[in-house]
Scaffold this motif. Structure first.
Motif, short mmCIF file in Angstrom:
data_model
loop_
_atom_site.label_atom_id
_atom_site.label_comp_id
_atom_site.label_asym_id
_atom_site.label_seq_id
_atom_site.Cartn_x
_atom_site.Cartn_y
_atom_site.Cartn_z
N ASN A 152 0.83 -1.21 0.00
CA ASN A 152 0.00 0.00 0.00
C ASN A 152 0.86 1.26 0.00
O ASN A 152 0.52 2.27 -0.64
N GLU A 153 1.99 1.19 0.69
CA GLU A 153 2.92 2.32 0.67
C GLU A 153 3.49 2.53 -0.73
O GLU A 153 3.65 3.67 -1.19
N VAL A 154 3.78 1.42 -1.43
CA VAL A 154 4.26 1.52 -2.81
C VAL A 154 3.20 2.18 -3.69
O VAL A 154 3.51 3.04 -4.52
N MET A 155 1.94 1.76 -3.48
CA MET A 155 0.86 2.31 -4.30
C MET A 155 0.69 3.81 -4.06
O MET A 155 0.44 4.58 -5.00
N GLU A 156 0.85 4.24 -2.81
CA GLU A 156 0.72 5.66 -2.49
C GLU A 156 1.85 6.49 -3.07
O GLU A 156 1.68 7.68 -3.36
N ASN A 157 3.01 5.88 -3.27
CA ASN A 157 4.17 6.59 -3.82
C ASN A 157 4.62 5.96 -5.13
O ASN A 157 5.80 5.82 -5.41
N ILE A 158 3.65 5.59 -5.97
CA ILE A 158 3.96 4.86 -7.19
C ILE A 158 4.82 5.67 -8.15
O ILE A 158 5.61 5.11 -8.91
N GLU A 159 4.67 7.00 -8.11
CA GLU A 159 5.49 7.85 -9.00
C GLU A 159 6.97 7.63 -8.72
O GLU A 159 7.78 7.45 -9.64
N VAL A 160 7.34 7.65 -7.44
CA VAL A 160 8.75 7.51 -7.05
C VAL A 160 9.25 6.11 -7.34
O VAL A 160 10.31 5.91 -7.93
N TYR A 161 8.47 5.10 -6.94
CA TYR A 161 8.90 3.71 -7.14
C TYR A 161 9.05 3.39 -8.63
O TYR A 161 10.02 2.75 -9.05
N HIS A 162 8.06 3.82 -9.42
CA HIS A 162 8.12 3.52 -10.85
C HIS A 162 9.32 4.17 -11.51
O HIS A 162 9.92 3.60 -12.44
N GLU A 163 9.67 5.35 -11.04
CA GLU A 163 10.85 6.03 -11.61
C GLU A 163 12.11 5.19 -11.43
O GLU A 163 12.91 5.04 -12.36
N PHE A 164 12.29 4.60 -10.24
CA PHE A 164 13.45 3.74 -10.01
C PHE A 164 13.37 2.47 -10.85
O PHE A 164 14.37 2.01 -11.41
N TRP A 165 12.17 1.89 -10.95
CA TRP A 165 12.02 0.65 -11.72
C TRP A 165 12.31 0.90 -13.20
O TRP A 165 12.99 0.09 -13.84
N PHE A 166 11.80 2.01 -13.72
CA PHE A 166 12.00 2.30 -15.14
C PHE A 166 13.47 2.58 -15.44
O PHE A 166 13.99 2.20 -16.49
N GLU A 167 14.14 3.23 -14.51
CA GLU A 167 15.57 3.49 -14.69
C GLU A 167 16.35 2.16 -14.75
O GLU A 167 17.26 2.01 -15.58
N GLU A 168 16.00 1.22 -13.90
CA GLU A 168 16.65 -0.09 -13.94
C GLU A 168 16.40 -0.78 -15.28
O GLU A 168 17.31 -1.40 -15.85
N ALA A 169 15.18 -0.65 -15.80
CA ALA A 169 14.85 -1.28 -17.09
C ALA A 169 15.62 -0.63 -18.23
O ALA A 169 16.12 -1.33 -19.12
N THR A 170 15.76 0.67 -18.21
CA THR A 170 16.51 1.35 -19.27
C THR A 170 17.99 1.01 -19.21
O THR A 170 18.64 0.86 -20.26
N ASN A 171 18.54 0.84 -18.01
CA ASN A 171 19.95 0.45 -17.89
C ASN A 171 20.19 -0.94 -18.47
O ASN A 171 21.19 -1.19 -19.16
N LEU A 172 19.27 -1.86 -18.19
CA LEU A 172 19.39 -3.21 -18.74
C LEU A 172 19.23 -3.19 -20.26
O LEU A 172 19.96 -3.89 -20.98
N ALA A 173 18.31 -2.37 -20.75
CA ALA A 173 18.11 -2.27 -22.20
C ALA A 173 19.35 -1.70 -22.88
O ALA A 173 19.75 -2.16 -23.96
N THR A 174 19.98 -0.72 -22.24
CA THR A 174 21.21 -0.13 -22.81
C THR A 174 22.32 -1.18 -22.87
O THR A 174 23.07 -1.26 -23.85
N LYS A 175 22.41 -2.01 -21.84
CA LYS A 175 23.43 -3.06 -21.81
C LYS A 175 23.22 -4.06 -22.96
O LYS A 175 24.17 -4.62 -23.51
#
Length: 681
Positions: free
Chosen positions: A437-460
């Motif tokens: 529920n805390e993740v859901m309330e702060n989904i903007e912040v959490y998603h930003e970190f998740w998307f950054e991890e995905a872009t780093n893997l895609a770049t690799k």
């Protein structure tokens, strides 16, 4: 005692003559006792016979009816049917399909028998006189055994074998229903059904009892599911204490409707997770997002390709070694994981992210290899799967699933652990839901970190970061220029995934389910960890009607606690329900015994002894070893339950009773010994 002739002074023994001999003691004293005992036994037998005759006379018409002796034709027909049933049972147990060679495989003008006919002819040639006699007098244009008759007989075989298991289930009273993933049986979708129960030896068993045709409409499926279990299979759902459904991606919502309808009728049939499926894998399959279903399908195909080729696994090992030259420990760990069914692990998505680069490089090397090391099929599949893995849509989906499900990984692992782990896991659910529920309330912040991890893997992996092609094509030039890939995946993937997992955890771990898990404090090892300060009475209300003596429950639980609290120093506390059920004095605690039996059959509890979980393993083996077009729901049950006893006479009598017209039809067309076969016949 040796046999001697009864004539005086005769010394001949039984081995010296073909005449009948009686067994008389030679010494006079023993002989006298022998004669007296024989006279007494004859008198007793006569008295018992007279009593039986008296009862028979008083019993009326029912007792007077005796078994009518069979005619010669009826006896021959039963022997004939028994031979046919024996062949069908053999085919089921040995997993021999009914059909033989495909017509397209045979040269023109060549005819060959199907497998059933071939075995029947082989049996005739081996000396089965019943079959020989029958078919020597059969008209040439008549089939040995028609497809319709084969189907009828197979259904009887299936029902008789299933009934042996269902009889044990009914004797046990309480049971749970578990289904596995939807499978293809000869071109039609079917739902495998297993039943959990505790047998007379106090062993928890999970047995396969059949396939149900799958229905696309969940409401129709729910009605047919209930009807088959209660009406066709004869189980009383009032005794059902648990239900669990392992489903492929895309089927979860429909099976949830089935679970809901059953709960409405039978509130004690608790909807739970199955112990044979990791929580995170089950949650991922239930997410109603298209890209998640596609990603899960791709993962299964990759795992399947590598498991089919040992050479591919060697190639992957070499690639992993090149990627981790300075970290041999991690490299060896990944190599070991690759040789297991890692897609079913609690940390499957963490493993996939770690393996992603190695998988892509390995598949690229195979598809681009100009030598003849790989056949066209493997090279082609490697190319297709490499393209799927390097799609940004797949990468971002896997990374987001990995991060969201990291909050439930430890919780799910404990659910498949020891009994004490399951008990304490139930108490930790609130903390898991709080974190999500805390993740859901702060989904903007959490998603930003998740998307950054995905872009780093895609770049690799040298993958372009972009919106999915299907989305761009759907917009037809009217694409919103302000919509970024990050925002798109937040709305289409992150938000619905987190929301769904929160709701699914609440549904699967209902108040009833949690109360049931709290009753695990009955297990002595859990009691010990709680310092014997437990209060099971507050959680056992839901099972009050299942107890033999509910009025004495409180006193019995007190005695149960005292027994283990003041045990001897050399006595270990039973750590599982299985151990507790096998205690020599468990019968002195009838209410505790009844509660442990009900808790044991909850699908979330693992089967402690692997040899009693063979139903699911044999099901998997059958599906793996049998071509889709050769699968049969009837033969599958015979193959999976090959060690269950079967009564051939019962099968024959059932067939004659159900298909009397068919039997009479055969008798008309199959002449007896004394009849003549004419051209008009």
């Amino acid at each position: 005692m040796p046999n001697f002739c009864a004539a005086p002074n005769c010394t001949r023994k039984s081995t010296q003559s073909d005449l009948a001999f009686f067994r008389f003691p030679r010494d006079p004293v023993s002989f006298l006792h022998f004669v007296v005992d024989e006279a007494f036994e004859r008198e007793q037998a006569t008295q018992e016979l007279n009593e039986q005759n008296t009862v028979s006379e008083e019993g009326g018409g029912e007792q007077e009816e005796e078994a009518v002796p069979l005619t010669l034709e009826e006896r021959e027909n039963k022997d004939y049917l028994k031979s046919l049933f024996e062949i069908l049972i053999l085919m089921g147990k040995q997993n021999i399909p009914l059909d033989g060679h495909n017509v397209d495989e045979l040269p023109e003008g060549i005819f060959t028998s199907d497998n059933f006919q071939a075995l029947l002819e082989y049996r005739i040639n081996a000396g089965d006189e019943v079959l020989r006699k029958r078919f020597e007098m059969t008209a040439v244009n008549l089939e040995y055994c028609s497809k319709t008759q084969q189907k009828q007989m197979l259904e009887i075989c299936e029902n008789c074998v299933r009934e042996e298991t269902l009889r044990e289930v009914r004797d046990s009273h309480f049971f749970s229903i578990v289904t596995d993933e939807v499978v293809d049986i000869a071109g039609e979708e079917h739902l495998p059904v297993l039943v959990r129960f505790v047998d007379d030896s106090h062993n928890l068993r999970e047995e396969f009892i059949g396939f149900l045709p799958y229905e696309a409409d969940p409401e129709i499926l729910a009605v047919k599911f209930h009807g088959t279990i209660t009406e066709k299979w004869g189980l009383n759902m009032e005794y059902c204490r648990g239900q669990a459904y392992i489903v492929s991606s895309g089927f979860a919502s429909k099976m949830k409707v089935v679970a809901t309808r059953l709960l409405e009728k039978y509130p004690q049939a608790v909807y739970t997770l199955s112990s044979s499926c990791a929580l995170n894998v089950w949650l991922a399959k239930s997410v109603p997002v298209g890209c998640v279903s596609v990603a899960l399908g791709t993962i299964e195909e990759v795992c399947c390709l590598f498991s089919q080729s040992p050479q591919l696994l060697v190639e992957l090992d070499n690639t992993i070694s090149l990627l981790f030259p300075n970290n041999k420990e991690k490299a060896n760990g990944l190599k070991e994981i690759c040789r297991s069914q890692w897609t079913g692990r609690h940390d499957a998505f963490e493993v996939l992210v770690d393996l992603m680069q190695a998988l892509v490089l390995c598949l690229d090397a195979v598809s681009n290899d100009s030598s003849v090391r790989w056949n066209n099929f493997i090279a082609g599949r490697a190319f297709v799967l490499s393209s799927a893995l390097t799609d940004f849509d797949f990468i971002v989906t896997v990374v987001i699933l990995k991060n969201v499900l990291s909050f439930t990984r430890a919780f799910g692992k404990n659910l498949q652990g020891q009994t004490s782990d399951v008990f304490f896991a139930a108490s930790s659910l609130t903390a898991v839901l709080h974190s999500l529920n805390e993740v859901m309330e702060n989904i903007e912040v959490y998603h930003e970190f998740w998307f950054e991890e995905a872009t780093n893997l895609a770049t690799k992996l040298d993958v372009q970061i972009k919106l999915p092609g299907k989305y761009r094509r759907a917009q037809q030039g009217s694409l919103d220029s302000e919509l970024t890939s990050e925002n798109y995946y937040k709305e289409i993937l992150s938000v619905p995934t987190v929301e769904h997992i929160i709701q699914e955890l609440k549904d699967i771990f209902s108040e009833q389910h949690l109360k049931a898990l709290k009753c695990l404090s009955l297990v002595p090892s859990v009691m010990g960890q709680l310092k014997f300060n437990t209060s099971e009475e507050h959680h056992t209300d839901m099972y009050k009607n299942d107890l033999p003596n509910p009025d004495t429950l409180s006193a019995e639980l007190h005695c149960w606690r005292i027994k283990w609290k003041h045990r001897g120093k050399d006595i270990e506390l039973p750590a599982t329900i299985y151990e507790a059920l096998h205690l020599p004095d468990i019968k002195f605690f009838p209410n505790v015994y009844a509660l442990l039996k009900v808790l044991c059959i909850l699908p979330v509890m693992k089967v402690e002894n692997e040899k009693y979980e063979i139903g699911r393993k044999r099901l998997k083996a059958y599906l793996k070893n049998t071509l889709t077009e050769q699968r049969s729901s009837n033969l599958a049950l015979l193959n999976i339950n090959f060690d269950i006893k079967h009564d051939l006479d019962l099968m024959v009598d059932t067939y004659i009773k159900l298909y009397q017209d068919k039997v009479e039809f055969q008798e008309v067309f199959i002449p007896s010994n004394n009849s003549e076969v004419t051209e008009d016949a």
